[in-house]
Design a protein around this motif. Structure first.
Motif, PDB file in Angstrom:
ATOM      1  N   ALA A  20       0.888  -1.204  -0.127  1.00 61.09           N
ATOM      2  CA  ALA A  20      -0.084  -0.134   0.061  1.00 61.09           C
ATOM      3  C   ALA A  20       0.786   1.251  -0.022  1.00 61.09           C
ATOM      4  CB  ALA A  20      -0.796  -0.187   1.292  1.00 61.09           C
ATOM      5  N   GLN A  21       2.053   1.215   0.404  1.00 65.57           N
ATOM      6  CA  GLN A  21       2.801   2.177   0.491  1.00 65.57           C
ATOM      7  C   GLN A  21       3.303   2.659  -0.978  1.00 65.57           C
ATOM      8  OE1 GLN A  21       6.066   1.304   3.158  1.00 65.57           O
ATOM      9  NE2 GLN A  21       4.930   1.578   5.041  1.00 65.57           N
ATOM     10  N   HIS A  22       3.705   1.417  -1.735  1.00 67.24           N
ATOM     11  CA  HIS A  22       4.071   1.755  -3.111  1.00 67.24           C
ATOM     12  C   HIS A  22       3.010   2.004  -4.249  1.00 67.24           C
ATOM     13  CE1 HIS A  22       7.843   1.310  -1.617  1.00 67.24           C
ATOM     14  NE2 HIS A  22       7.700   0.127  -1.033  1.00 67.24           N
ATOM     15  N   VAL A  23       1.673   1.280  -3.932  1.00 70.62           N
ATOM     16  CA  VAL A  23       0.676   1.346  -4.738  1.00 70.62           C
ATOM     17  C   VAL A  23      -0.705   1.828  -3.986  1.00 70.62           C
ATOM     18  CG1 VAL A  23      -0.947  -0.046  -6.253  1.00 70.62           C
ATOM     19  CG2 VAL A  23       1.319  -0.594  -5.993  1.00 70.62           C
ATOM     20  N   PRO A  24      -0.728   3.488  -3.803  1.00 74.62           N
ATOM     21  CA  PRO A  24      -1.741   3.885  -2.808  1.00 74.62           C
ATOM     22  C   PRO A  24      -3.266   3.588  -3.354  1.00 74.62           C
ATOM     23  CG  PRO A  24      -0.731   5.615  -4.025  1.00 74.62           C
ATOM     24  CD  PRO A  24       0.168   4.135  -4.658  1.00 74.62           C
ATOM     25  N   ASP A  25      -3.388   3.310  -4.608  1.00 76.08           N
ATOM     26  CA  ASP A  25      -4.820   3.209  -5.122  1.00 76.08           C
ATOM     27  C   ASP A  25      -4.816   2.241  -6.141  1.00 76.08           C
ATOM     28  OD1 ASP A  25      -3.696   4.718  -7.078  1.00 76.08           O
ATOM     29  OD2 ASP A  25      -4.777   6.305  -7.052  1.00 76.08           O
ATOM     30  N   TYR A  26      -6.231   2.054  -6.483  1.00 77.54           N
ATOM     31  CA  TYR A  26      -6.465   0.873  -7.448  1.00 77.54           C
ATOM     32  C   TYR A  26      -7.718   1.359  -8.150  1.00 77.54           C
ATOM     33  CZ  TYR A  26      -7.640  -3.460  -9.939  1.00 77.54           C
ATOM     34  OH  TYR A  26      -7.801  -4.414 -10.808  1.00 77.54           O
ATOM     35  N   GLU A  27      -7.544   1.421  -9.454  1.00 78.55           N
ATOM     36  CA  GLU A  27      -8.991   1.826  -9.961  1.00 78.55           C
ATOM     37  C   GLU A  27      -9.659   3.222  -9.405  1.00 78.55           C
ATOM     38  OE1 GLU A  27     -11.472  -1.298 -10.858  1.00 78.55           O
ATOM     39  OE2 GLU A  27     -10.157  -2.412 -12.249  1.00 78.55           O
ATOM     40  N   ASP A  28      -8.734   4.164  -9.202  1.00 76.74           N
ATOM     41  CA  ASP A  28      -9.383   5.645  -8.530  1.00 76.74           C
ATOM     42  C   ASP A  28     -10.055   5.157  -7.010  1.00 76.74           C
ATOM     43  OD1 ASP A  28      -8.432   6.709 -10.600  1.00 76.74           O
ATOM     44  OD2 ASP A  28     -10.178   6.666 -11.676  1.00 76.74           O
ATOM     45  N   LYS A  29      -9.594   4.072  -6.483  1.00 75.05           N
ATOM     46  CA  LYS A  29     -10.190   3.819  -5.162  1.00 75.05           C
ATOM     47  C   LYS A  29      -8.838   3.725  -4.144  1.00 75.05           C
ATOM     48  CE  LYS A  29     -14.475   3.010  -6.409  1.00 75.05           C
ATOM     49  NZ  LYS A  29     -15.434   3.753  -6.324  1.00 75.05           N
ATOM     50  N   ALA A  30      -8.883   4.538  -3.309  1.00 75.49           N
ATOM     51  CA  ALA A  30      -7.647   4.683  -2.349  1.00 75.49           C
ATOM     52  C   ALA A  30      -7.732   3.552  -1.269  1.00 75.49           C
ATOM     53  CB  ALA A  30      -7.604   6.094  -1.674  1.00 75.49           C
ATOM     54  N   PHE A  31      -6.495   3.109  -1.140  1.00 76.05           N
ATOM     55  CA  PHE A  31      -6.518   1.884   0.018  1.00 76.05           C
ATOM     56  C   PHE A  31      -6.711   2.531   1.433  1.00 76.05           C
ATOM     57  CE2 PHE A  31      -4.038  -0.625  -3.158  1.00 76.05           C
ATOM     58  CZ  PHE A  31      -5.006  -1.805  -3.285  1.00 76.05           C
ATOM     59  N   ALA A  32      -7.208   2.022   2.249  1.00 72.60           N
ATOM     60  CA  ALA A  32      -7.268   2.662   3.688  1.00 72.60           C
ATOM     61  C   ALA A  32      -7.134   1.517   4.598  1.00 72.60           C
ATOM     62  CB  ALA A  32      -8.567   3.171   3.944  1.00 72.60           C
ATOM     63  N   ASN A  33      -6.275   1.646   5.759  1.00 70.51           N
ATOM     64  CA  ASN A  33      -6.103   0.861   6.556  1.00 70.51           C
ATOM     65  C   ASN A  33      -7.099   0.859   7.870  1.00 70.51           C
ATOM     66  OD1 ASN A  33      -4.879  -0.680   8.717  1.00 70.51           O
ATOM     67  ND2 ASN A  33      -2.730   0.129   8.576  1.00 70.51           N
ATOM     68  N   ALA A  34      -7.770  -0.088   8.016  1.00 65.79           N
ATOM     69  CA  ALA A  34      -8.906  -0.299   8.758  1.00 65.79           C
ATOM     70  C   ALA A  34      -8.822  -0.321  10.313  1.00 65.79           C
ATOM     71  CB  ALA A  34      -9.867  -1.556   8.488  1.00 65.79           C
ATOM     72  N   SER A  35      -7.422  -0.638  10.525  1.00 64.46           N
ATOM     73  CA  SER A  35      -6.950  -0.705  11.785  1.00 64.46           C
ATOM     74  C   SER A  35      -6.415   0.656  12.298  1.00 64.46           C
ATOM     75  CB  SER A  35      -5.910  -1.539  12.008  1.00 64.46           C
ATOM     76  OG  SER A  35      -4.626  -1.287  11.624  1.00 64.46           O
ATOM     77  N   LYS A  36      -6.619   1.908  11.579  1.00 63.08           N
ATOM     78  CA  LYS A  36      -6.214   2.978  12.102  1.00 63.08           C
ATOM     79  C   LYS A  36      -7.465   3.956  12.217  1.00 63.08           C
ATOM     80  CE  LYS A  36      -1.660   2.975  10.492  1.00 63.08           C
ATOM     81  NZ  LYS A  36      -0.369   3.661  10.465  1.00 63.08           N
ATOM     82  N   GLU A  37      -7.402   5.042  13.111  1.00 64.44           N
ATOM     83  CA  GLU A  37      -8.573   6.047  13.310  1.00 64.44           C
ATOM     84  C   GLU A  37      -8.779   6.497  12.084  1.00 64.44           C
ATOM     85  OE1 GLU A  37      -7.915   9.398  15.914  1.00 64.44           O
ATOM     86  OE2 GLU A  37      -5.800   9.047  15.685  1.00 64.44           O
ATOM     87  N   ASP A  38     -10.190   7.435  12.009  1.00 64.34           N
ATOM     88  CA  ASP A  38     -10.441   8.354  10.982  1.00 64.34           C
ATOM     89  C   ASP A  38     -10.399   7.432   9.510  1.00 64.34           C
ATOM     90  OD1 ASP A  38     -10.525  10.527  12.672  1.00 64.34           O
ATOM     91  OD2 ASP A  38      -8.660  11.249  11.913  1.00 64.34           O
ATOM     92  N   LEU A  39     -10.977   6.238   9.674  1.00 65.64           N
ATOM     93  CA  LEU A  39     -11.455   5.516   8.537  1.00 65.64           C
ATOM     94  C   LEU A  39     -12.739   6.005   7.893  1.00 65.64           C
ATOM     95  CD1 LEU A  39     -10.766   2.985   6.793  1.00 65.64           C
ATOM     96  CD2 LEU A  39     -12.473   1.737   8.421  1.00 65.64           C
ATOM     97  N   LYS A  40     -12.636   6.590   6.493  1.00 66.13           N
ATOM     98  CA  LYS A  40     -13.916   7.076   6.077  1.00 66.13           C
ATOM     99  C   LYS A  40     -14.480   5.859   5.157  1.00 66.13           C
ATOM    100  CE  LYS A  40     -12.985  11.944   5.609  1.00 66.13           C
ATOM    101  NZ  LYS A  40     -12.628  12.853   4.618  1.00 66.13           N
ATOM    102  N   MET A  41     -15.612   5.578   5.319  1.00 62.91           N
ATOM    103  CA  MET A  41     -16.369   4.353   4.807  1.00 62.91           C
ATOM    104  C   MET A  41     -17.043   4.942   3.497  1.00 62.91           C
ATOM    105  SD  MET A  41     -15.579   1.704   6.550  1.00 62.91           S
ATOM    106  CE  MET A  41     -16.440   0.376   5.921  1.00 62.91           C
ATOM    107  N   ALA A  42     -17.749   6.051   3.637  1.00 66.79           N
ATOM    108  CA  ALA A  42     -18.243   6.748   2.393  1.00 66.79           C
ATOM    109  C   ALA A  42     -18.491   8.250   2.588  1.00 66.79           C
ATOM    110  CB  ALA A  42     -19.631   6.190   2.026  1.00 66.79           C
ATOM    111  N   ASP A  43     -18.730   8.899   1.322  1.00 66.39           N
ATOM    112  CA  ASP A  43     -18.884  10.231   1.475  1.00 66.39           C
ATOM    113  C   ASP A  43     -20.322  10.536   2.280  1.00 66.39           C
ATOM    114  OD1 ASP A  43     -16.617  10.956   0.474  1.00 66.39           O
ATOM    115  OD2 ASP A  43     -17.554  10.950  -1.504  1.00 66.39           O
ATOM    116  N   LYS A  44     -20.502  11.791   3.132  1.00 63.98           N
ATOM    117  CA  LYS A  44     -21.534  11.834   3.968  1.00 63.98           C
ATOM    118  C   LYS A  44     -22.214  13.190   3.495  1.00 63.98           C
ATOM    119  CE  LYS A  44     -20.188   9.625   8.001  1.00 63.98           C
ATOM    120  NZ  LYS A  44     -19.982   9.472   9.699  1.00 63.98           N
ATOM    121  N   ASP A  45     -23.650  13.077   3.595  1.00 59.24           N
ATOM    122  CA  ASP A  45     -24.403  14.486   3.245  1.00 59.24           C
ATOM    123  C   ASP A  45     -24.354  15.243   4.369  1.00 59.24           C
ATOM    124  OD1 ASP A  45     -26.282  13.391   4.689  1.00 59.24           O
ATOM    125  OD2 ASP A  45     -27.740  13.025   3.274  1.00 59.24           O
TER     126      ASP A  45
END
Length: 150
Positions: A20-45
């Protein structure tokens, strides 16, 4: 992690941290570490953002109390937006080491015990404001504070 949001997940404990350090995204989707704080699951209204802000304000006495009880064991106690069924979760700080990386560092053959404390990641306790256990604990903390005021 539990979530009510429909999303595609890739779950790995081994070499994904390095990839994930070398390939930060795939098909315009960013990788996110679920074991860290501030995980965004989806955009909110705006309505969801307002509700989250109200929940944070409602649970502020509980988060302050819990932080005081835990002391230096955690860096922060905050209201979570990712939990659906679990009352709480301990995650790594946003910029700290993941729990898996911390485990790897401790397992090193020449690991220096004096450096172990410095390498320990900062933990954040995230609470689920919708869980009955957390709501009950919030009510008890409020009752205790009222009794202390009198």
């Amino acid at each position: 992690m539990e979530s009510e949001v429909q999303a595609q997940h890739l779950f790995s404990l081994n070499q994904l941290n390095v990839c994930a350090q070398h390939v930060p995204d795939y098909e315009d989707k960013a990788f996110a570490n679920a074991s860290k704080e501030d995980l965004k699951m989806a955009d909110k209204d705006e309505q969801e953002k307002k509700k989250d802000k109200e929940l944070k304000e409602e649970f502020k006495p509980l988060t302050k109390w819990w932080k005081k009880v835990l002391g230096n064991s955690v860096t922060n106690v905050k209201v979570s937006t990712r939990l659906a069924l679990t009352p709480c979760v301990v995650v790594a700080g946003k910029y700290g080491q993941s729990a898996n990386m911390e485990r790897i560092m401790r397992a090193q053959a020449f690991a220096d015990p004096s450096r172990a404390a410095a390498a320990r990641s900062q933990k954040v306790l995230e609470i689920n404001p919708r869980h009955p256990l957390i709501r009950s604990l919030k009510d008890r903390v409020a009752e205790s504070e009222e009794a202390d005021d009198n």
